[in-house]
Design an enzyme around this catalytic site. Structure first.
Site, mmCIF file in Angstrom:
data_model
loop_
_atom_site.group_PDB
_atom_site.id
_atom_site.type_symbol
_atom_site.label_atom_id
_atom_site.label_comp_id
_atom_site.label_asym_id
_atom_site.label_seq_id
_atom_site.Cartn_x
_atom_site.Cartn_y
_atom_site.Cartn_z
ATOM 1 N N ASP A 133 0.863 -1.175 0.000
ATOM 2 C CA ASP A 133 0.000 0.000 0.000
ATOM 3 C C ASP A 133 0.910 1.240 0.000
ATOM 4 O O ASP A 133 2.123 1.145 0.161
ATOM 5 C CB ASP A 133 -0.963 -0.005 1.199
ATOM 6 C CG ASP A 133 -2.194 0.855 0.917
ATOM 7 O OD1 ASP A 133 -2.138 1.688 -0.014
ATOM 8 O OD2 ASP A 133 -3.211 0.726 1.623
HETATM 9 C C1 BGC Z 1 -5.073 3.214 0.251
HETATM 10 C C2 BGC Z 1 -5.277 2.148 -0.811
HETATM 11 C C3 BGC Z 1 -5.142 2.752 -2.175
HETATM 12 C C4 BGC Z 1 -3.807 3.465 -2.291
HETATM 13 C C5 BGC Z 1 -3.606 4.105 -3.636
HETATM 14 C C6 BGC Z 1 -3.820 4.031 0.013
HETATM 15 O O1 BGC Z 1 -3.723 5.126 0.861
HETATM 16 O O2 BGC Z 1 -5.020 2.581 1.503
HETATM 17 O O3 BGC Z 1 -6.532 1.558 -0.655
HETATM 18 O O4 BGC Z 1 -5.283 1.770 -3.152
HETATM 19 O O5 BGC Z 1 -3.744 4.488 -1.302
HETATM 20 O O6 BGC Z 1 -4.427 5.177 -3.823
#
Ligand code: BGC
Length: 719
Positions: A261
């Site tokens: 993530d």
């Molecule tokens: C979130 C994810 C997301 C990623 C990209 C993160 O902060 O937890 O769910 O896919 O950002 O935007």
């Protein structure tokens, strides 16, 4: 098929590491709309040319340009992958995940997802960070809005349907994109509903409730997986050997790609389990994380870790191979643009057929929570008042709506005006919906308008930015003075219906008594206003059922229907305090609204449930036939929910568990037989030794929801 091995053999270590880095689109000199913070690393053009993937990107034209420039500068001519969060639609926005799950219709979710895949693919996107399939039990957590609620069977069915619909048979096709299941694992169990908080749960609970949804997506062939931000029993998921090695690889044999993530590898140092970025990079890489999203641990350290002999180059090659294989499957070596085409996109975005699907999805997702004979409103009215902060508000598309535009959505007042052109539809704001909106100066106008109207639609809720990532709440009531507004309007005009907007189950206790009709809208998407009008005036019949319990107060959280059976259950009717029982003094133990609950304008009667056998063996099945009748005077849909309870088992099991469900349409007066099959695997559970087993004995079976058992029977599992 590209000869990936030959390609890897010609790459330098740094070029290989580049394939494992994902940067946001602003690194490549284009604007982007992203959730995480953009960072500036001071990369040279040459260094940038090795980067393997990009998160974000404005439109097909920009993405094409970025890809062209990249291919010009990359010595190895390896196309980049473009990924983004297509969560509940790309440009045509359908209901948020939690709303859509209330349709109890995975096929419908599949149709919506397919539409999103087509639009996103035309817009230049190769992979979406979806489905988010974290099981949720605590409404304080802002990300419940992306989820499918509190039941693993239902959420798994939605996850599977979404993966299949995003990916289709072939992700190189222009109508499909790759999917990424997230957030592995148990991100939704964050302690006290606080985002990014620790998760401390037993292996048994993890396996019983939280893991099945991810497994369903993996079985459906999902191409990528994202570990969660949280630590699970002390170890952050990104570097958690139990999750990433034991479960994912050894038990599930997951063979797809893994992406961290946003910034999660760097955060291993913030969690305090890695001393520095080098150690963080090693830990994440060793647990099988192929791509690092937007932090610098891999970029600064992975090459040296290989050169220093800490990580064998063969393992770096294997990770790069995984990434390149995905690019190959996407067909990017043949068409690095994956048929991206703004013109094709524009013909689809908010097209009549896409709008029609978004409208249908919204209608099936709304849940009628209460109806004291008010709804549906007749259409031969003179004046309708639409009051409250959501009356004229187009932000019904909700949070995280990708390229969706608020001004392309239909507000509630607009939807009603369009449906009833001959009726005077007037609106008044009344008050705001922020915590700090305590100004009641708009009340008088709204109250006067309500008094003068034949019917009143009260539109309240929380703003879109109160749910989603990092948006946890410690209170769950309507923000600001909205509760007072609802009660004031209900007092002057009993012919009122309250529409509730939000990304989570709110605590609606304080408006329950005064309200004669309550319709949960969630964030319904681009067509929210039309769907609301159809439902309010009987052009559509509500059929959504809740997939998350609505607490009576924040102190009840976490609250969920499939709770463990207590030794001192509180079965007394609400409000009646039973000494030394499993409830609260001030609000009992029952939620305000249950999982599975939702009304219709027609009535259904469960006439019978017959089992073709009352004994089940391991190689046999029981066929359950439920006779259902639409006893009202309107056509309608009912979700037949079949639950079971294991009467005696070696470890405590839930009060009830959803075993199967089917949504059926019945014309007024019509009856139908709805059939389910029960086989032994459905009765298995994780025992105290963390083994998945079934145990011989008696099982209760019922149709209904929560403690509303319409019709019951029993059967025995014989071993
Ligand atoms: C979130 C994810 C997301 C990623 C990209 C993160 O902060 O937890 O769910 O896919 O950002 O935007």
């Amino acid at each position: 098929m590209k000869d990936i091995k030959a390609l890897i053999s010609q790459m330098t270590i740094d070029e290989k590491v580049g394939q494992l880095i994902q940067l946001s689109a602003d690194f490549f000199g284009t604007d982007t709309e992203l959730t995480g913070p953009a960072q500036s690393w001071g990369l040279s053009k040459e260094q940038l040319s090795t980067i393997g993937s990009c998160i974000g990107g404005k439109d097909a034209a920009t993405i094409r340009k970025m890809q062209e420039e990249h291919l010009r500068s990359d010595r190895n001519k390896i196309p980049m992958m473009f990924m983004t969060d297509v969560i509940h639609g790309y440009r045509t926005i359908y209901p948020i995940g939690l709303g859509l799950s209330c349709s109890f219709d995975p096929e419908l979710a599949g149709e919506c997802t397919e539409m999103a895949a087509k639009e996103a693919s035309a817009g230049g996107i190769h992979l979406t960070f979806a489905p988010m399939i974290d099981l949720v039990r605590d409404s304080r957590w802002g990300r419940v809005m992306e989820s499918c609620g509190e039941d693993p069977l239902l959420a798994a069915a939605f996850g599977e349907a979404q993966v299949k619909a995003y990916q289709g048979e072939d992700i190189s096709s222009r109508d499909h994109i790759a999917a990424c299941v997230k957030h592995f694992a148990a991100y939704g169990a964050a302690e006290s509903g606080r985002d990014y908080n620790s998760v401390e749960i037993s292996e048994r609970t993890l396996r019983q409730f939280y893991l099945p949804t991810y497994k369903a997506c993996i079985d459906a062939g999902v191409k990528m997986l994202m570990p969660s931000f949280n630590d699970l029993n002390g170890i952050p998921s990104t570097a958690n050997p139990f999750l990433m090695k034991q479960v994912l690889k050894d038990e599930w044999h997951y063979d797809g790609a893994v992406i961290s993530d946003w910034g999660a590898i760097r955060e291993l140092t913030v969690h305090g389990v890695a001393a520095d970025l080098r150690e963080a990079a090693r830990m994440a890489f060793e647990q099988g994380c192929h791509i690092e999203m937007c932090s610098q641990a891999y970029y600064r350290n992975l090459g040296d870790l290989v050169r220093d002999g800490v990580i064998p180059e063969s393992e770096l090659d294997a990770a790069v191979q995984k990434v390149l294989e995905l690019k190959d499957e996407l067909g990017l070596f043949d068409d690095p643009f994956h048929s991206a085409d703004d013109e094709r996109g524009r013909a689809m975005y908010l097209s009549p057929s896409h709008r029609a699907l978004a409208r249908r999805a919204a209608e099936e997702s709304c849940v009628l929570l209460k109806n004291d004979g008010v709804l549906p409103f007749p259409t031969d009215l003179k004046r309708v008042a639409v009051v409250g902060p959501y009356a004229d508000n187009k932000s019904v598309i909700g949070p995280w709506s990708c390229k969706g535009k608020v001004d392309e959505a239909v507000s509630i007042a607009e939807g009603i005006r369009e449906l009833l052109p001959d009726v005077e539809v007037l609106s008044a704001h009344g008050c705001g919906y922020l915590f700090e909106d305590l100004d009641k100066s708009g009340f008088d106008e709204a109250i006067e308008l309500a008094k003068s109207a034949d019917a009143v639609v009260i539109c309240v809720g929380e703003p879109a930015h109160y749910s989603g990532e990092a948006n946890s709440r410690a209170t769950l009531t309507l923000p600001g003075v909205q509760t007072e507004l609802v009660n004031a309007i209900n007092a002057v005009n009993p012919n009122s219906a309250v529409l509730i907007f939000g990304g989570r189950p709110l605590d609606l206790t304080a408006i329950y008594d005064s309200s004669r009709a309550m319709l949960e809208m969630w964030f319904p998407g681009s067509e929210g206003g039309r769907a609301a009008a159809d439902l309010l005036f009987g052009k559509a019949n509500p059929c959504g059922k809740l997939t998350m319990s609505f607490p009576k107060g924040v102190g009840q959280c976490p609250i969920y229907y499939n709770r463990m059976l207590s030794g001192r259950p509180n079965y007394k009717p609400d409000g009646v305090w039973q000494a030394f029982a499993n409830g609260y003094l001030d609000c009992g133990s029952r939620p305000l609204f249950f999982f599975g609950e939702g009304l219709s304008y027609t009535s259904f009667e469960y006439e019978s449930m017959t089992l073709d056998a009352h004994e089940l063996t391991e190689d046999d099945k029981i066929t359950v036939t439920v006779r259902l009748k639409n006893t009202g005077d309107r056509d309608g849909k009912e979700v037949v929910q079949l639950y079971m309870h294991d009467k005696v088992s070696s470890a405590v099991r839930p009060v009830q568990e959803l075993l199967a469900f089917k949504k059926v349409f019945l014309k007024a007066g019509e009856s139908a037989d709805v059939q389910f099959e029960i086989k032994e695997p459905a009765l298995r559970f994780w025992n105290a030794q963390n083994q998945l087993i079934s145990e011989a004995g008696e099982f209760e079976l019922f149709v209904g929801y929560a403690d509303h058992r319409y019709i019951c029977d029993e059967f025995t599992l014989v071993k």
